[in-house]
Design an enzyme around this catalytic site. Sequence first.
Site, PDB file in Angstrom:
ATOM      1  N   ARG A  53      40.628  45.346  44.808  1.00 49.64           N
ATOM      2  CA  ARG A  53      40.140  45.934  46.503  1.00 49.64           C
ATOM      3  C   ARG A  53      40.473  45.268  47.509  1.00 49.64           C
ATOM      4  O   ARG A  53      41.176  45.754  48.579  1.00 49.64           O
ATOM      5  CB  ARG A  53      38.485  45.952  46.287  1.00 49.64           C
ATOM      6  N   THR A  54      40.744  44.006  47.454  1.00 52.07           N
ATOM      7  CA  THR A  54      41.118  43.199  48.572  1.00 52.07           C
ATOM      8  C   THR A  54      42.590  43.478  48.975  1.00 52.07           C
ATOM      9  O   THR A  54      42.844  43.843  50.012  1.00 52.07           O
ATOM     10  CB  THR A  54      41.038  41.747  48.437  1.00 52.07           C
ATOM     11  N   LYS A  82      59.872  30.066  39.790  1.00 50.22           N
ATOM     12  CA  LYS A  82      60.974  29.351  39.709  1.00 50.22           C
ATOM     13  C   LYS A  82      60.586  27.972  40.328  1.00 50.22           C
ATOM     14  O   LYS A  82      61.498  26.930  40.390  1.00 50.22           O
ATOM     15  CB  LYS A  82      62.206  29.742  40.609  1.00 50.22           C
ATOM     16  N   ARG A 103      46.181  35.185  48.797  1.00 51.67           N
ATOM     17  CA  ARG A 103      45.049  34.722  47.789  1.00 51.67           C
ATOM     18  C   ARG A 103      45.666  33.831  46.877  1.00 51.67           C
ATOM     19  O   ARG A 103      47.003  33.976  46.521  1.00 51.67           O
ATOM     20  CB  ARG A 103      44.639  36.117  47.143  1.00 51.67           C
ATOM     21  N   HIS A 131      35.979  33.245  50.636  1.00 46.51           N
ATOM     22  CA  HIS A 131      36.655  34.531  50.887  1.00 46.51           C
ATOM     23  C   HIS A 131      36.220  35.266  51.988  1.00 46.51           C
ATOM     24  O   HIS A 131      35.196  36.240  51.994  1.00 46.51           O
ATOM     25  CB  HIS A 131      36.248  35.495  49.543  1.00 46.51           C
TER      26      HIS A 131
HETATM   27  C1  NCD Z   1      36.133  38.782  44.612  1.00 48.57           C
HETATM   28  C2  NCD Z   1      36.973  38.006  44.389  1.00 48.57           C
HETATM   29  O1  NCD Z   1      37.997  38.126  44.160  1.00 48.57           O
HETATM   30  O2  NCD Z   1      36.550  36.681  44.736  1.00 48.57           O
HETATM   31  N1  NCD Z   1      36.475  40.561  44.507  1.00 48.57           N
HETATM   32  C3  NCD Z   1      36.833  40.872  45.794  1.00 48.57           C
HETATM   33  O3  NCD Z   1      37.734  40.173  46.478  1.00 48.57           O
HETATM   34  N2  NCD Z   1      36.327  41.913  45.935  1.00 48.57           N
HETATM   35  C4  NCD Z   1      34.792  38.736  43.443  1.00 48.57           C
HETATM   36  C5  NCD Z   1      35.161  38.659  41.973  1.00 48.57           C
HETATM   37  O4  NCD Z   1      36.539  38.822  41.654  1.00 48.57           O
HETATM   38  O5  NCD Z   1      34.169  38.581  41.231  1.00 48.57           O
END
Ligand code: NCD
Length: 351
Positions: A53-54, A82, A103, A131
């Site tokens: 999703r993100t 590397k 991320r 997040h």
């Molecule tokens: C979450 C995350 O990555 O922290 N997911 C997201 O970004 N929608 C929650 C999760 O992975 O459980």
Amino acid sequence: MLPTDFLDESVLTEGDWEDLYALAREIHREPTAFSDALRGKILGTLFYEPSTRTRLSFETAMLRLGGQVVGFSDPSSSSVTKGETLKDTVKIVSSYCDILALRTPLEGGAHAASLFSSVPVINAGDGSHLHPTQTLTDLFCIRHRAGTLTGLTVGFCGDLYNGRTVHSLAKSLARRGCTFYFVSAPSLALPEHLKRQFISLGAKIYECDSLDACIDRLDVLYMTRTQRERGSQASDALGLRLTADKLLRARRELLILHPLPKVDEIAPEVDDDPRAVYFSQAKGGVSVRMALMLRLLERPYTEKRVPFSHEARRCTNPRCVTAFEKGLFPDTDLGDFGECCAYCSQPIDAR
Ligand code: NCD
């Protein structure tokens, strides 16, 4: 005015939030009106951890604004394998792009990246820390449906120890005078330093080990999965699983949120309950990320200096970026809760 990087939602002023919310609502109503707004701009996505999703909502957001996207979703296909440092990757990719979404499993990794970047950095999740764009997505959903973010009673259930979405959202709601029920197995309870922090920000906190103990009082129930990849052990306690029969005692206006992916913490039949809003919650994530990128790209970016000190006390969090990234000096902030690592926010004397 928004900070130049988006690392922590809770630093936004009420005015910043209201402005972002209004813009995201406008975009949500009429996305095509913005289809040229970032033409010629490039988003770089550096995803060192899996994401559906993100990452896809960031990509969709940039494409819907008329811009383009480059990046990696699997570090094994980049020079990271590397042995390239975060610093070098960020320096190079930021010289190719206009904005970065990062991320990483390293707590404070987004803060570190913002010191090396020549363009705005958006934290798309840093370890168990924060997040903030998920928090924007959550706040967007709650505010639209409940009409307010103030004074709500919110239940957080599942992995409260490693769940960064919980840490991030609770930090933002704590200063809005909310009451929290933290529902988890004892091994996945919220870390003590976060409890202290939320209380001093203004939240009232209760802890319990089953949904039945609080579900009838909640305005919002925020469900989460167990973060096995961070070492959390799943609990098979039935009291922590959301089922249709538990919802019989819940309010008619309850909002059930989940950052997704969900695994088995919500019974499938709950998806059909009108109170389960997690799919439309995720859809709103595109509009808030569009609004955020529009605002961040509105003004010139000021590059930062990497703090350089032999004096600062070293962070003892083994998952902090300062424990991994070569050449990164420790740095601390004096917050309301004593001395904290400027990267991962953990209190220096916590453990
Ligand atoms: C979450 C995350 O990555 O922290 N997911 C997201 O970004 N929608 C929650 C999760 O992975 O459980």
